[in-house]
Design a protein around this motif. Structure first.
Motif, PDB file in Angstrom:
ATOM      1  N   GLY A  86       0.828  -1.345  -0.025  1.00  0.00           N
ATOM      2  CA  GLY A  86      -0.085  -0.052   0.116  1.00  0.00           C
ATOM      3  C   GLY A  86       0.865   1.161  -0.069  1.00  0.00           C
ATOM      4  N   GLU A  87       2.081   1.196   0.047  1.00  0.00           N
ATOM      5  CA  GLU A  87       2.947   2.206  -0.021  1.00  0.00           C
ATOM      6  C   GLU A  87       3.805   2.372  -1.163  1.00  0.00           C
ATOM      7  OE1 GLU A  87       5.241   2.440   3.798  1.00  0.00           O
ATOM      8  OE2 GLU A  87       3.411   2.629   4.975  1.00  0.00           O
ATOM      9  N   SER A  88       4.020   3.762  -1.500  1.00  0.00           N
ATOM     10  CA  SER A  88       4.747   4.187  -2.755  1.00  0.00           C
ATOM     11  C   SER A  88       6.173   3.647  -2.753  1.00  0.00           C
ATOM     12  CB  SER A  88       4.803   5.377  -3.108  1.00  0.00           C
ATOM     13  OG  SER A  88       5.692   5.855  -4.137  1.00  0.00           O
ATOM     14  N   ILE A  89       6.790   2.653  -3.557  1.00  0.00           N
ATOM     15  CA  ILE A  89       8.193   2.372  -3.485  1.00  0.00           C
ATOM     16  C   ILE A  89       9.200   3.611  -3.756  1.00  0.00           C
ATOM     17  CG2 ILE A  89       7.321  -0.061  -3.946  1.00  0.00           C
ATOM     18  CD1 ILE A  89       8.577   0.420  -6.993  1.00  0.00           C
ATOM     19  N   LEU A  90       8.658   4.644  -4.653  1.00  0.00           N
ATOM     20  CA  LEU A  90       9.287   5.835  -4.863  1.00  0.00           C
ATOM     21  C   LEU A  90      10.004   6.497  -3.336  1.00  0.00           C
ATOM     22  CD1 LEU A  90       7.074   7.561  -7.465  1.00  0.00           C
ATOM     23  CD2 LEU A  90       8.948   5.910  -7.747  1.00  0.00           C
ATOM     24  N   GLN A  91       9.317   6.008  -2.147  1.00  0.00           N
ATOM     25  CA  GLN A  91       9.810   6.443  -0.861  1.00  0.00           C
ATOM     26  C   GLN A  91      11.080   6.032  -0.794  1.00  0.00           C
ATOM     27  OE1 GLN A  91       8.598   8.951   0.422  1.00  0.00           O
ATOM     28  NE2 GLN A  91       6.218   8.864   0.498  1.00  0.00           N
ATOM     29  N   TRP A  92      11.694   4.950  -1.176  1.00  0.00           N
ATOM     30  CA  TRP A  92      12.609   4.381  -0.934  1.00  0.00           C
ATOM     31  C   TRP A  92      13.971   4.769  -1.476  1.00  0.00           C
ATOM     32  CZ3 TRP A  92      11.484  -1.422  -3.002  1.00  0.00           C
ATOM     33  CH2 TRP A  92      10.289  -2.033  -2.167  1.00  0.00           C
ATOM     34  N   GLY A  93      15.104   4.633  -0.740  1.00  0.00           N
ATOM     35  CA  GLY A  93      16.364   5.036  -1.033  1.00  0.00           C
ATOM     36  C   GLY A  93      16.756   6.714  -0.741  1.00  0.00           C
ATOM     37  N   ASP A  94      17.749   7.319  -0.977  1.00  0.00           N
ATOM     38  CA  ASP A  94      18.050   8.455  -0.702  1.00  0.00           C
ATOM     39  C   ASP A  94      17.320   9.312  -1.984  1.00  0.00           C
ATOM     40  OD1 ASP A  94      20.464   8.591   1.399  1.00  0.00           O
ATOM     41  OD2 ASP A  94      21.011   7.051   0.069  1.00  0.00           O
ATOM     42  N   LEU A  95      17.313   8.753  -3.062  1.00  0.00           N
ATOM     43  CA  LEU A  95      16.438   9.301  -4.237  1.00  0.00           C
ATOM     44  C   LEU A  95      15.899   8.368  -5.092  1.00  0.00           C
ATOM     45  CD1 LEU A  95      19.026  12.470  -4.942  1.00  0.00           C
ATOM     46  CD2 LEU A  95      16.721  12.603  -3.730  1.00  0.00           C
ATOM     47  N   SER A  96      14.751   8.630  -5.711  1.00  0.00           N
ATOM     48  CA  SER A  96      14.334   7.931  -6.702  1.00  0.00           C
ATOM     49  C   SER A  96      14.137   8.779  -7.907  1.00  0.00           C
ATOM     50  CB  SER A  96      13.002   7.112  -6.408  1.00  0.00           C
ATOM     51  OG  SER A  96      13.301   6.247  -5.257  1.00  0.00           O
ATOM     52  N   ILE A  97      14.116   8.100  -9.214  1.00  0.00           N
ATOM     53  CA  ILE A  97      14.014   8.770 -10.348  1.00  0.00           C
ATOM     54  C   ILE A  97      12.921   8.190 -11.155  1.00  0.00           C
ATOM     55  CG2 ILE A  97      16.034   9.826 -10.425  1.00  0.00           C
ATOM     56  CD1 ILE A  97      14.938   7.766 -13.398  1.00  0.00           C
ATOM     57  N   LEU A  98      12.049   8.964 -11.943  1.00  0.00           N
ATOM     58  CA  LEU A  98      11.002   8.144 -12.951  1.00  0.00           C
ATOM     59  C   LEU A  98      11.378   9.152 -14.248  1.00  0.00           C
ATOM     60  CD1 LEU A  98       7.785   9.168 -10.565  1.00  0.00           C
ATOM     61  CD2 LEU A  98       8.538   7.036 -11.264  1.00  0.00           C
ATOM     62  N   SER A  99      10.726   8.259 -15.277  1.00  0.00           N
ATOM     63  CA  SER A  99      10.881   8.691 -16.673  1.00  0.00           C
ATOM     64  C   SER A  99       9.543   8.859 -17.094  1.00  0.00           C
ATOM     65  CB  SER A  99      11.505   7.666 -17.468  1.00  0.00           C
ATOM     66  OG  SER A  99      11.209   8.118 -18.942  1.00  0.00           O
ATOM     67  N   PHE A 100       9.099   9.838 -17.846  1.00  0.00           N
ATOM     68  CA  PHE A 100       7.742  10.169 -18.263  1.00  0.00           C
ATOM     69  C   PHE A 100       7.881  10.221 -19.906  1.00  0.00           C
ATOM     70  CE2 PHE A 100       7.178  12.978 -14.658  1.00  0.00           C
ATOM     71  CZ  PHE A 100       7.020  11.797 -13.547  1.00  0.00           C
ATOM     72  N   HIS A 101       8.918   9.082 -20.273  1.00  0.00           N
ATOM     73  CA  HIS A 101       8.974   9.006 -21.994  1.00  0.00           C
ATOM     74  C   HIS A 101       7.630   8.432 -22.506  1.00  0.00           C
ATOM     75  CE1 HIS A 101      10.391   7.169 -25.694  1.00  0.00           C
ATOM     76  NE2 HIS A 101      11.006   8.120 -25.712  1.00  0.00           N
ATOM     77  N   ALA A 102       7.592   8.752 -23.794  1.00  0.00           N
ATOM     78  CA  ALA A 102       6.304   8.405 -24.455  1.00  0.00           C
ATOM     79  C   ALA A 102       5.920   7.054 -24.358  1.00  0.00           C
ATOM     80  CB  ALA A 102       6.473   8.825 -26.204  1.00  0.00           C
ATOM     81  N   THR A 103       6.686   6.210 -24.137  1.00  0.00           N
ATOM     82  CA  THR A 103       6.692   4.805 -23.924  1.00  0.00           C
ATOM     83  C   THR A 103       6.261   4.305 -22.481  1.00  0.00           C
ATOM     84  OG1 THR A 103       9.041   4.187 -23.502  1.00  0.00           O
ATOM     85  CG2 THR A 103       8.490   4.136 -26.094  1.00  0.00           C
ATOM     86  N   LYS A 104       6.250   5.365 -21.663  1.00  0.00           N
ATOM     87  CA  LYS A 104       5.786   4.856 -20.343  1.00  0.00           C
ATOM     88  C   LYS A 104       4.327   4.922 -20.069  1.00  0.00           C
ATOM     89  CE  LYS A 104      10.262   4.241 -19.026  1.00  0.00           C
ATOM     90  NZ  LYS A 104      10.973   4.252 -20.540  1.00  0.00           N
ATOM     91  N   VAL A 105       3.962   4.266 -18.792  1.00  0.00           N
ATOM     92  CA  VAL A 105       2.659   4.108 -18.433  1.00  0.00           C
ATOM     93  C   VAL A 105       2.034   5.622 -18.323  1.00  0.00           C
ATOM     94  CG1 VAL A 105       0.984   3.636 -16.516  1.00  0.00           C
ATOM     95  CG2 VAL A 105       2.743   2.043 -17.300  1.00  0.00           C
ATOM     96  N   PHE A 106       2.859   6.479 -17.945  1.00  0.00           N
ATOM     97  CA  PHE A 106       2.480   8.001 -17.528  1.00  0.00           C
ATOM     98  C   PHE A 106       3.420   8.697 -18.451  1.00  0.00           C
ATOM     99  CE2 PHE A 106       3.348  11.868 -15.601  1.00  0.00           C
ATOM    100  CZ  PHE A 106       2.197  12.497 -15.634  1.00  0.00           C
ATOM    101  N   ASN A 107       3.158   9.461 -19.534  1.00  0.00           N
ATOM    102  CA  ASN A 107       3.872  10.108 -20.225  1.00  0.00           C
ATOM    103  C   ASN A 107       3.537  11.732 -20.532  1.00  0.00           C
ATOM    104  OD1 ASN A 107       2.981  11.027 -23.085  1.00  0.00           O
ATOM    105  ND2 ASN A 107       2.020   9.324 -22.773  1.00  0.00           N
TER     106      ASN A 107
END
Length: 373
Positions: free
Chosen positions: A167-188
């Motif tokens: 139930g918790e976002s895995i983006l909270q993990w680590g010192d930093l997390s990065i996302l891609s919003f490229h056209a091929t991604k689920v969210f772009n």
């Protein structure tokens, strides 16, 4: 009639009529980039939607990786995976660091924590795991290793938009997390990305770095770069968020049908699933074992192409095979046996919301039928 072309993915786009009002607003304001109103709105909405504290938008996911490493002042060696898109290692190299490759887990295809610990030296400063296909890494073990050896932990979460564990976002993990919003991604956002930060101070540092290090009209505080997201990208993101739940649900339906049709097919291994994980179904990878199937992965890949179906061998070749990395001692195939095997067997099948279930059935029929097509 020739079969229509089916790509491994295609971008989800809102109706043009919904997008035009955003463009009209941009034209009226004449504010195209540099922390405009849509940029601010998207950061705020993403923080709420993803369940994270601080989102710093970037022009793409590669710059997000580069900025994350720069912000944490990473030097020397960074342990990472050879089984990823090449941007993961390129970002390390662009920061003047050296990627060190560790082998992967045979079920999740993510970095194997035990192999990571084996690769740590006095020159190691960070670990950069990848949530491959959006499947979460073993954060508990990786966090233990990072703390034990005083290393930074930066997650390449390019595939993991809106993925949660318990139930918790895995983006909270680590010192930093990065996302891609490229056209091929689920969210772009056409192109785009973000750094997920845990403190307002770190977000400010990222924001300074992505704007040349400028902090005021006459003040430059760091050696920054231009990695800002513009207003057109941000407005696309705002529209995409409206449909994201529906997008993921359609992907889930396709993934479930693949599971059903390819279950127990000899020689084919399906994706590893965990009921604790809320997935985004960004990819549908299978492994093809020639010893049992009678055909190699590449034979099935080519057969699908002859039927106008374009799957992808993600990730083949391994990053460690490319000439700029092949000479590294950690790139030797004997040290990466699992990654080498998976790269030879993996095939990502088409998955995107507009893919019809009829086409999914046809793809599976072609894969299962061992006669020539």
């Amino acid at each position: 009639m020739k079969n229509k072309k089916i790509n491994v993915t295609q971008p989800s786009l809102p109706s043009l009529s919904e997008f035009i009002p955003y463009l009209e607003s941009i034209w009226e304001d004449k504010w195209l980039t540099n922390n405009g109103k849509f940029h601010k709105q998207l950061e705020s909405e993403l923080e709420g939607f993803l369940g994270v504290e601080h989102v710093a938008l970037c022009s793409n996911g590669t710059f997000a990786l580069i900025l994350a490493l720069k912000a944490l002042n990473i030097k020397d060696e960074v342990i990472t995976t050879p089984f990823s898109f090449v941007a993961t290692s390129h970002a390390i190299s662009w920061n003047g660091c050296s990627p060190v490759f560790a082998d992967i887990d045979p079920d999740t295809f993510n970095l194997d924590p035990n192999k990571v610990e084996d690769m740590i030296t006095e020159n190691t400063t960070a670990i950069m795991p990848v949530h491959v296909y959006g499947k979460p890494c073993d954060n508990i073990r990786l966090k233990e290793i990072a703390r034990k050896h005083d290393l930074k932990l930066i997650y390449d979460a390019a595939h993991a938009f809106h993925v949660r564990k318990n139930g918790e976002s895995i983006l909270q993990w680590g010192d930093l997390s990065i996302l891609s919003f490229h056209a091929t991604k689920v969210f772009n956002t056409f192109e785009g990305g973000a750094v997920i930060c845990h403190t307002p101070e770190m977000k400010q540092k990222i924001c300074d770095l992505k704007n040349f290090g400028i902090q005021g009209e006459t003040s430059v505080v760091d050696t920054g770069i231009n990695a800002k997201m513009n207003e057109v990208q941000a407005s696309m993101g705002l529209l995409q968020l409206k449909y994201l739940d529906d997008t993921i649900e359609k992907r889930r339906t396709i993934s479930d049908l693949y599971d059903q049709l390819l279950y127990n097919v000899q020689g084919i291994t399906l994706p590893h699933n965990d009921e604790k994980i809320s997935q985004n179904y960004s990819y549908y990878p299978i492994l093809i074992d020639e010893a049992y199937d009678g055909r190699s992965r590449d034979q099935i890949y080519e057969m699908l192409k002859t039927n106008n179906i374009f799957s992808r061998r993600y990730f083949y070749p391994l990053i460690s095979h490319f000439p700029m990395y092949a000479s590294l001692s950690s790139a030797a195939p004997k040290g990466l046996p699992v990654a080498e095997r998976v790269a030879q067997q993996v095939l990502c099948l088409p998955i995107y919301p507009e893919l019809s279930l009829k086409d999914v059935r046809r793809i599976c029929k072609l894969i299962i039928n061992k006669e020539k097509h």
